[in-house]
Every structure is written in C-alpha cells, then in structure tokens.
Motif scaffolding. Structure first.
Motif, mmCIF file in Angstrom:
data_model
loop_
_atom_site.group_PDB
_atom_site.id
_atom_site.type_symbol
_atom_site.label_atom_id
_atom_site.label_comp_id
_atom_site.label_asym_id
_atom_site.label_seq_id
_atom_site.Cartn_x
_atom_site.Cartn_y
_atom_site.Cartn_z
ATOM 1 N N MET A 1 -26.429 -22.866 -28.459
ATOM 2 C CA MET A 1 -26.200 -22.993 -27.008
ATOM 3 C C MET A 1 -26.246 -24.464 -26.622
ATOM 4 O O MET A 1 -27.249 -25.146 -26.854
ATOM 5 C CB MET A 1 -27.283 -22.234 -26.226
ATOM 6 C CG MET A 1 -27.053 -22.243 -24.712
ATOM 7 S SD MET A 1 -28.480 -21.654 -23.765
ATOM 8 C CE MET A 1 -28.524 -19.938 -24.215
ATOM 9 N N ARG B 1 -40.513 -26.937 -19.766
ATOM 10 C CA ARG B 1 -40.215 -25.985 -20.848
ATOM 11 C C ARG B 1 -40.912 -26.352 -22.148
ATOM 12 O O ARG B 1 -40.581 -25.803 -23.196
ATOM 13 C CB ARG B 1 -38.700 -25.880 -21.069
ATOM 14 C CG ARG B 1 -37.953 -25.422 -19.846
ATOM 15 C CD ARG B 1 -36.485 -25.141 -20.127
ATOM 16 N NE ARG B 1 -36.277 -23.768 -20.547
ATOM 17 C CZ ARG B 1 -35.067 -23.187 -20.612
ATOM 18 N NH1 ARG B 1 -33.978 -23.876 -20.303
ATOM 19 N NH2 ARG B 1 -34.944 -21.935 -20.994
ATOM 20 N N TYR C 1 -27.277 -28.196 -20.409
ATOM 21 C CA TYR C 1 -26.720 -28.536 -19.092
ATOM 22 C C TYR C 1 -26.395 -30.021 -18.935
ATOM 23 O O TYR C 1 -25.464 -30.392 -18.242
ATOM 24 C CB TYR C 1 -27.742 -28.184 -18.007
ATOM 25 C CG TYR C 1 -27.906 -26.706 -17.736
ATOM 26 C CD1 TYR C 1 -26.820 -25.937 -17.338
ATOM 27 C CD2 TYR C 1 -29.144 -26.094 -17.833
ATOM 28 C CE1 TYR C 1 -26.969 -24.590 -17.049
ATOM 29 C CE2 TYR C 1 -29.306 -24.746 -17.552
ATOM 30 C CZ TYR C 1 -28.213 -23.996 -17.161
ATOM 31 O OH TYR C 1 -28.362 -22.673 -16.873
ATOM 32 N N VAL D 1 -28.789 -10.774 -19.929
ATOM 33 C CA VAL D 1 -28.363 -11.879 -19.084
ATOM 34 C C VAL D 1 -26.936 -12.316 -19.408
ATOM 35 O O VAL D 1 -26.321 -13.065 -18.672
ATOM 36 C CB VAL D 1 -29.384 -13.024 -19.207
ATOM 37 C CG1 VAL D 1 -29.209 -13.774 -20.511
ATOM 38 C CG2 VAL D 1 -29.353 -13.940 -18.018
ATOM 39 N N ARG E 1 -31.645 -31.426 -14.551
ATOM 40 C CA ARG E 1 -31.120 -31.141 -15.888
ATOM 41 C C ARG E 1 -29.604 -30.998 -15.918
ATOM 42 O O ARG E 1 -28.984 -31.201 -16.944
ATOM 43 C CB ARG E 1 -31.759 -29.889 -16.472
ATOM 44 C CG ARG E 1 -31.435 -28.607 -15.723
ATOM 45 C CD ARG E 1 -32.075 -27.412 -16.403
ATOM 46 N NE ARG E 1 -31.820 -26.193 -15.656
ATOM 47 C CZ ARG E 1 -32.183 -24.998 -16.065
ATOM 48 N NH1 ARG E 1 -32.807 -24.859 -17.210
ATOM 49 N NH2 ARG E 1 -31.932 -23.942 -15.342
ATOM 50 N N HIS F 1 -31.660 -26.087 -26.669
ATOM 51 C CA HIS F 1 -30.483 -26.346 -25.839
ATOM 52 C C HIS F 1 -29.920 -27.640 -26.366
ATOM 53 O O HIS F 1 -30.560 -28.687 -26.199
ATOM 54 C CB HIS F 1 -30.862 -26.486 -24.366
ATOM 55 C CG HIS F 1 -31.687 -25.320 -23.873
ATOM 56 N ND1 HIS F 1 -33.073 -25.289 -23.927
ATOM 57 C CD2 HIS F 1 -31.297 -24.136 -23.336
ATOM 58 C CE1 HIS F 1 -33.493 -24.130 -23.421
ATOM 59 N NE2 HIS F 1 -32.456 -23.424 -23.050
ATOM 60 N N ASP G 1 -24.737 -23.143 -21.982
ATOM 61 C CA ASP G 1 -25.843 -22.649 -21.168
ATOM 62 C C ASP G 1 -25.231 -22.114 -19.872
ATOM 63 O O ASP G 1 -24.080 -22.415 -19.531
ATOM 64 C CB ASP G 1 -26.874 -23.757 -20.908
ATOM 65 C CG ASP G 1 -28.233 -23.165 -20.509
ATOM 66 O OD1 ASP G 1 -28.271 -21.983 -20.094
ATOM 67 O OD2 ASP G 1 -29.255 -23.873 -20.603
ATOM 68 N N TRP G 2 -25.999 -21.330 -19.170
ATOM 69 C CA TRP G 2 -25.471 -20.548 -18.040
ATOM 70 C C TRP G 2 -24.961 -21.443 -16.903
ATOM 71 O O TRP G 2 -25.742 -22.022 -16.164
ATOM 72 C CB TRP G 2 -26.553 -19.572 -17.562
ATOM 73 C CG TRP G 2 -26.465 -18.239 -18.257
ATOM 74 C CD1 TRP G 2 -26.497 -17.027 -17.633
ATOM 75 C CD2 TRP G 2 -26.289 -17.957 -19.653
ATOM 76 N NE1 TRP G 2 -26.337 -16.018 -18.564
ATOM 77 C CE2 TRP G 2 -26.207 -16.549 -19.794
ATOM 78 C CE3 TRP G 2 -26.160 -18.736 -20.788
ATOM 79 C CZ2 TRP G 2 -26.026 -15.927 -21.032
ATOM 80 C CZ3 TRP G 2 -25.984 -18.122 -22.024
ATOM 81 C CH2 TRP G 2 -25.919 -16.741 -22.133
ATOM 82 N N GLU H 1 -39.302 -23.089 -16.780
ATOM 83 C CA GLU H 1 -37.940 -23.631 -16.706
ATOM 84 C C GLU H 1 -37.631 -23.963 -15.249
ATOM 85 O O GLU H 1 -38.105 -23.304 -14.328
ATOM 86 C CB GLU H 1 -36.962 -22.567 -17.203
ATOM 87 C CG GLU H 1 -35.508 -22.985 -17.049
ATOM 88 C CD GLU H 1 -34.532 -21.858 -17.378
ATOM 89 O OE1 GLU H 1 -34.932 -20.865 -18.001
ATOM 90 O OE2 GLU H 1 -33.361 -22.000 -16.991
ATOM 91 N N ARG I 1 -31.856 -15.040 -9.612
ATOM 92 C CA ARG I 1 -33.062 -15.703 -10.076
ATOM 93 C C ARG I 1 -34.098 -15.782 -8.976
ATOM 94 O O ARG I 1 -35.261 -15.910 -9.206
ATOM 95 C CB ARG I 1 -32.725 -17.125 -10.524
ATOM 96 C CG ARG I 1 -31.902 -17.181 -11.778
ATOM 97 C CD ARG I 1 -32.842 -17.039 -12.942
ATOM 98 N NE ARG I 1 -32.196 -16.725 -14.178
ATOM 99 C CZ ARG I 1 -31.582 -17.614 -14.956
ATOM 100 N NH1 ARG I 1 -31.502 -18.858 -14.616
ATOM 101 N NH2 ARG I 1 -31.065 -17.241 -16.083
ATOM 102 N N LEU J 1 -31.176 -14.993 -27.171
ATOM 103 C CA LEU J 1 -31.059 -16.343 -26.619
ATOM 104 C C LEU J 1 -32.443 -16.980 -26.710
ATOM 105 O O LEU J 1 -33.209 -16.981 -25.755
ATOM 106 C CB LEU J 1 -30.574 -16.299 -25.170
ATOM 107 C CG LEU J 1 -29.222 -15.624 -24.952
ATOM 108 C CD1 LEU J 1 -28.927 -15.487 -23.460
ATOM 109 C CD2 LEU J 1 -28.111 -16.415 -25.622
ATOM 110 N N SER K 1 -36.451 -18.352 -17.669
ATOM 111 C CA SER K 1 -35.681 -17.345 -18.401
ATOM 112 C C SER K 1 -36.421 -16.864 -19.641
ATOM 113 O O SER K 1 -36.016 -15.905 -20.278
ATOM 114 C CB SER K 1 -34.308 -17.890 -18.785
ATOM 115 O OG SER K 1 -34.453 -19.011 -19.619
HETATM 116 C C1 BGC Z 1 -31.477 -21.360 -19.566
HETATM 117 C C2 BGC Z 1 -31.225 -20.769 -20.926
HETATM 118 C C3 BGC Z 1 -31.071 -19.279 -20.814
HETATM 119 C C4 BGC Z 1 -29.968 -18.959 -19.831
HETATM 120 C C5 BGC Z 1 -29.756 -17.475 -19.631
HETATM 121 C C6 BGC Z 1 -30.466 -20.903 -18.545
HETATM 122 O O1 BGC Z 1 -30.861 -21.260 -17.268
HETATM 123 O O2 BGC Z 1 -31.470 -22.759 -19.647
HETATM 124 O O3 BGC Z 1 -32.280 -21.096 -21.782
HETATM 125 O O4 BGC Z 1 -30.828 -18.723 -22.068
HETATM 126 O O5 BGC Z 1 -30.294 -19.513 -18.570
HETATM 127 O O6 BGC Z 1 -30.798 -16.944 -18.888
#
Ligand code: BGC
Length: 748
Positions: free
Chosen positions: A252, A175, A255, A90, A219, A209, A287-288, A485, A6, A161, A410
C-alpha cells in the motif's frame, strides 16, 4: 483524505447496503460459483504468472478495469450488485465470476480484524505491533500474522490491510503503536514474518504505508525531502526486508509526497525501487484516497486505486482508449493483481466462513504480550511480587479496575461487549474514540494474590491516590497515553497530569510499581521515584493476564525496547514537529477533480538528520537517553563471553550467553556493527540478534549470521549497495548501550 463514516455517520445508504448484502449472502455465494469455473488457469501446477496470463487473455477491457479499483466502502453509494457481494470490510475489488476470479475482500488488520463489532463478529485484539516488536521474537511475529490471517478468513475476508512498517523517526507519530520501531533491520525482519504468517492462511498480505508516512500531521500534504542514500538505508530498508523476505502479495502506497511526487505516483518508489530493484511481483494499491491521477500514477507503477474508482475507473478506460495510457500498462496492472490472487491462494482456497476461536486468540495474544512487556527498572528486586508476603495492594489509575487501552484509527479492533469504561454497548466503535478492552488488571492482580486486600483508586486526584497508596505493601500505578491514526501526540509527556500522579504515589509509598500503557516513548520526570517500571504498551485482549504473570513472576520479562526513550523532546532530531499550514490541512467544501488531482498544498519536512534515525541519532550526537534502544531487564541476569567473528560467504558472530541468575528466562542477544570511518555512518547499527531461552545457570553458544547488506552502504552514484573496505567492529550484548563483547574484521 477522510471519509464521513469515520466520524460515525451511518446514513441511509448503509442501511440499504446492509439489506442488500444480506440478500446477496456476502461474497460467499460468489465464491461458491467461482469454484466451478473450469479453465486452464485453474491448474494449480502452473505458476501464478502463467495462470494470470491465461486469465488475462480471456478478459474484456471492462473486466480489466474492474480489477483496477475498489467499489467503495460499506457505507458508500451507489450500492450495486457487485459491491453488495462484499464482506463489509473497508475495501472490495469485485471478482470476475465467469472466469472464476474471486472478489478481493479487504479488512484493516493491524493488530486484529477491524470493525468486527459493527458486523456482529468477534476478533482478537493482539498487543499493538510495537509490543510484538519489543518481543524481538520472529516466531511470535509469525504467530501474530497467522492469527490475523485465520480470523480474517473465519470472518469471510481474503485480504489483510496490515503490515505497517514505517520507521519511528518521529516518536510523536500517532501511529507509532502500529509500527515496529526505529530500526529497519528489526522492523523489516519482524514484518516479513508477520506477513508470512498472514499469507500462510491463504489471505493476501499487505505491507504499508510505502513510504515515509512517518507523521500523521498533514499526512496528505507533507512533502518529505530525503536523500536517496538516507532513504534506502532507513525507511526503505525496512520495506526492502519486508518485501523480499515476507513476499507480501500487496504493497500500500502512502498519502504523503516524497521529494515532490505523491507516493502513489512516485516512479522512483514504485517502479524503480519496489518493482525493479526488489523484484516485487505483486500489486500496489493506494492508501484510501491516496490516488491523484490516472496516467501519471499508472506510469509510475500504481496498480489499484482504493477505495473507489475516481481515477482508475471510467477515466482510466478512456485514457487507454485514447492511447494516453498504453494497453500494455493496463495489462501489467491486471497481471499483477491476478498473479497475487493465485500466489496467495485465494483462488484455490476460497473463503469459508467459520467461527473465530476466542480462546485460541486470547492465548496467542497473552503470550505475545508476555514476551513484549519491557521491565525498565527494578530496584532492590521490587518485582516480582510475592503473593505469600503481600497483604495489601493499592491499584491506581488508568481504569485498571476494568480494562486496558487500545490503539485507535483504522487499526481499531472492537472490544467484545463494547468499550470497557462505558455502559455495555453493541461493541461497534467509532473513529478516534478511546477504546478500553475488557481485560482488568485489578482482577488479574487479585486472582494472583487471593489473600491480599486489593483496592482501586481511579487516580483522578493525586492526593487521594497517594493516601490510598500510603499504607499498602505495594502500590501499582497505571498510566496511559492513547494514540491514533490521523493525529500526532502533542509532546512526549504523559497526559492528564499522570506525571504528577506517579510522583505523588511514589513519594507516598517506596514500593511503587509503575505500569505504562503507551504506544510511543514517554518522558519520565519521576523516573527515580518508583522502585519498578514496566512498559506494557497497548496490551491486547488478554493484556491483564500477561501483566499479572509478569508482576507475580510466573513469566520472566524478556521484552526489549524497539524505540529509544529520550530524556526530553529537546533531544529529538526535530524538537518541534513540523505541522502543516492551515491551508494544507483540509479542503473546505466539495473537492473538485482538479483539487483531487493536485492534492492539498504541500509543505516540506526535511529529514536532515540523515542516517541518524532513533538510537543512531543519540549515539552520534552523544546525547544521554532515558532508556536506550534494545534495553530491557529480566528477573534473572545474563553474561556474555567468547565472541568470534568469521568471514565466509556471510559474516558470522559466534558467542556464548549464560543465565547467571536463579530463574529461567529468555535473553535477546543483540549484534551491532561499527563501520569503517570511510563509510560515514553513525557509530553503530543493528545487524542481527538471537532470542535465547536459558534455564537458571544454563549457557548456550549462539551464531548470528549477518546479511552482507546489513554491513553495506547505499552508494548513490553506483545506485547500489557497496561494502566499504576497512575495519569493522562487531559488538554484542543485551542493549544498544551495553555491549560487552567486541571483535573486529577487515573488508578488503
Ligand atoms: C489508513 C490505512 C488503512 C486505510 C483503510 C487509511 O486511512 O492510512 O492504513 O488501511 O485507511 O482503512
């Protein structure tokens, strides 16, 4: 939790991955093979659930576990034969080739397909989601989703996503542009159409989310404290409508924690509300980096860990074998993932790469923006501009000579040719970089006023800008606030001294038009000075043409605010955004399994404004606002008459809208309800609307059917929705603060 790529690290592993993925002909070779598999589950006449059960019977435990997690992101190591087959999105869940189950190739796609630049592809950037919300247009929302679905497929993906629908209870949330405003009925209805559009293209749609990821500050550590009733009637209502009307194949989880537990291991949110109460048949993915356990998350209802397999790989298998996780639970997760693949059509309609159609994309993006731009002020009919009588136009500020700003994180879509304000580049963008799309308002204005002298001043020096504006027939000053974000806005003021710029330009030229490019509401200490104000949001790939059409009147504005614009931050339910203590922001050093499981030390945010979210707060607290929810002007005017309310199976409001001006337009007629006092609700809530196209002088009678749930309250003791007996008032009009029609009815 964030991953290093990132921040722009493209390490050796990424290069290795690139090479391998070329050799493996990403994803598609696998698809070609999967199609040939014959098995009773390939019978499309069976239901998705029947097909999933048939596949499940054939699977080994390792194959089951394989579906429970992602295989990392493009830059992650190790590169294996399985993840090398991904499409470089992703997230990637490897398929089961021998059974004809394709891999799930995910791309972020909030307002367009992400990261296309770094993959050498092209994507349309639609206007930000908040702009689509401002259109109040359910058909446009479907088109929005369908375009995303088409471009995902064309690029080789089969899962989106997108579908962000967290309620704007904190307008400084970075966001806000990715979401659909502060009202659950508006946001939920639109996200449902968007998801339906995406899934119409045989792409797995997602809603996110889930839930209460209403601020970005802390978050991953924030613990949202909220009562059940408030939860169900606010943020969760938006999700409920999105899930039950849009039928996304995936949800999804977010966090944050909710009432103590992480959302991705929160039994109440996942199993009790989503899966049991709303009967959601699809799968929940984290979420990731939002997974924090195996057994607890599994029992709570998390089906899939993203982007890796920290908890849902070997650990999960060991837990099943040791009896810590029942096998039936494993099967349930796998069943949900498989049935979603069948339901969304990704098995029967395998991906087939094609070329994205940029012209079709520009057309959709422009139309949505035209419907979403909000005319906030128009004194003495300052707009539309008449190209026949205007000789000089001073365009000022916000890089309006070359482009328009987009939302980051994202959601970021890559601009063709790179950032419009930099030297031409390859087009790939970097995490949290301000990106300008090459859609030039200056050129769009010049094209519509070919005989006028159109000048540009960057607006970096307010005095110079005022001098440039002074002698012009009209000054158009652009102001922007970028958001992304991973961060919140420090306040609701325009940054970079733009308040001062606008004030000085407007003082120098009485015919000043302000164009705002923001995702969140902003305060306007200068509001009385300019003659016209337009909110253009983050305007997408063809934003400048949409704006040009509005400025010069070939399109009549019809957008209405999906968020209240307050007068000042002091008026917000939480004047100060609750920030995490330092310890809760980031672990320093490597993350141990214990830390991973426990997460960052929590801090609490109490949503003690209760049901009073957005306009409901300002109504209840009797606080005057700058521009109310649902507000937006037009170049024509509308009249409302003849409201009748009938009670049958549902309640219906019938009334007449008349275009009382001399120009065709589209009016969003809004329907609100005031509840009996025993309901203990804020003064009113949106219960429906209809966007009506009307020629000059035309009138139409419209009926808006009101879902009984939108008139109900959530009763914590009964754990369900109830209609409170008493007198209800239906209010109808063109904004939450301009409701000329009212009629009452009694619920016994
Ligand atoms: C975001 C999600 C996104 C995911 C994949 C996360 O940091 O909150 O909205 O889909 O990353 O990139």
């Amino acid at each position: 939790m964030k991953y290093s790529f990132r921040r722009g690290l493209l390490g050796i592993s990424a290069l290795v991955f690139l090479n391998l993925s070329f050799l493996a002909a990403p994803g598609l070779s696998q698809n070609a093979k999967t199609q040939k598999v014959k098995g009773p589950w390939m019978d499309a006449n069976l239901t998705p659930d029947e097909r999933a059960d048939l596949v499940l019977k054939q699977m080994t435990i390792d194959e089951k576990i394989q579906l429970l997690h992602g295989f990392g992101m493009p830059q992650d190591e190790p590169v294996t034969l399985l993840n090398a087959a991904s499409n470089r999105g992703v997230g990637y869940v490897a398929g089961i080739e021998r059974l004809g189950i394709p891999g799930i190739d995910m791309s972020d796609a909030a307002y367009g397909v992400r990261a296309s630049g770094s993959n050498g592809r092209y994507s349309t950037a639609l206007p930000a989601n908040v702009a689509a919300a401002a259109s109040w247009d359910t058909e446009a929302a479907f088109e929005y989703g369908a375009l995303i679905g088409r471009e995902l497929r064309a690029q080789g993906y089969n899962m989106s996503l997108g579908g962000g629908v967290d309620i704007t209870r904190e307008p400084r949330n970075g966001r806000t542009f990715e979401y659909l405003g502060e009202d659950p009925v508006l946001a939920g209805t639109l996200v449902a159409r968007l998801i339906a559009g995406t899934q119409s293209q045989h792409v797995i749609g997602d809603i996110k989310h889930y839930a209460f990821n209403d601020q970005e500050s802390g978050r991953s550590s924030v613990d949202v404290r909220i009562s059940k009733r408030t939860a169900r009637e606010t943020d969760l209502l938006a999700f409920e409508i999105g899930v039950t009307q849009g039928h996304p194949a995936a949800v999804m989880c977010s966090y944050n924690r909710v009432n103590g537990d992480f959302a991705c291991e929160n039994k109440y949110l996942l199993n009790e509300v989503l899966k049991k109460d709303w009967q959601f048949p699809g799968f929940v993915l984290s979420d990731w980096g939002g997974t924090h356990s195996d057994a607890k998350a599994s029992a709570a209802g998390l089906d899939n860990e993203e982007p890796g397999d920290f908890f849902y790989g070997e650990r999960f298998k060991a837990a099943v074998q040791a009896g810590r996780i029942p096998e039936a639970e494993l099967d349930e997760h796998v069943h949900r993932i498989l049935r979603s693949e069948f339901a969304a059509g990704i098995v029967d309609f395998p991906r087939q790469r094609s070329v994205v159609d940029p012209l079709a994309g520009l057309e959709v993006a422009r139309k949505i923006e035209e419907g979403g731009i909000v005319l906030l002020k128009n004194d003495r009919a300052a707009l539309p501009l008449d190209a026949g009588t205007i000789h000089t136009i001073a365009v000022i500020g916000a890089h309006a000579d070359v482009g328009m700003i987009s939302g980051g994180g994202s959601a970021q879509v890559d601009p063709p040719g790179g950032n419009a304000i930099s030297a031409p580049g390859e087009g790939a963008t970097h995490w949290q970089e301000e990106i300008w799309f090459p859609t030039s308002p200056l050129k769009a204005i010049q094209a519509r006023a070919p005989h006028a002298v159109v000048t540009y001043d960057p607006g970096t020096d307010a005095n110079a800008a005022a001098a440039a504006a002074k002698g012009a027939d009209v000054a158009i000053v652009f102001a922007y606030e970028w958001e992304s974000e991973g961060m919140d806005l420090p306040n609701l003021s325009l940054p970079l001294h733009q308040d001062d710029l606008i004030a000085q330009v407007a003082a120098a030229n009485p015919h000043t038009v302000v164009v705002l490019e923001t995702g969140s509401p902003v305060t306007m200490p200068w509001v009385d000075a300019p003659s016209a104000i337009l909110e253009a949001w983050f305007a997408g790939s063809d934003g400048a043409n949409a704006l040009g059409n509005i400025l010069f009147g070939s399109v009549n504005p019809s957008g209405k605010l999906p968020n209240t614009f307050p007068k000042s931050e002091a008026d917000l339910p939480h004047p100060t955004l609750v920030k995490p203590p330092l310890a809760s922001q980031r672990f320093s050093g490597p993350v141990s399994p214990v830390q991973r499981a426990e997460g960052l030390p929590p801090f609490q945010v109490e949503y003690d404004e209760g049901l009073k979210v957005g306009y409901k707060w300002y109504d209840a607290e009797k606080k005057a606002v700058l521009f109310p929810f649902g507000y937006g002007l037009s170049y024509t005017s509308y009249g409302y008459s003849g409201l009748t309310v009938t009670q049958g199976k549902t309640v219906e409001a019938t009334f007449t809208v008349t275009n009382t001006g001399d120009r065709a337009g589209a009016e969003t007629a809004e329907v609100y309800a005031s509840m009996p006092s025993a309901a203990a609700e804020p003064p009113k809530r949106l219960v429906g609307w209809s966007k009506v196209k009307l020629d000059a002088g035309e009138k139409k009678t419209v009926t808006v059917e009101i879902d009984p749930k939108y008139l109900s309250i959530f009763d914590e003791e009964k754990d369900g929705w109830i209609l409170v007996p008493g007198e209800y008032t239906i209010l109808v009009g063109g904004s939450s603060q301009d409701l000329p029609l009212r009629a009452t009815f009694i619920v016994k």
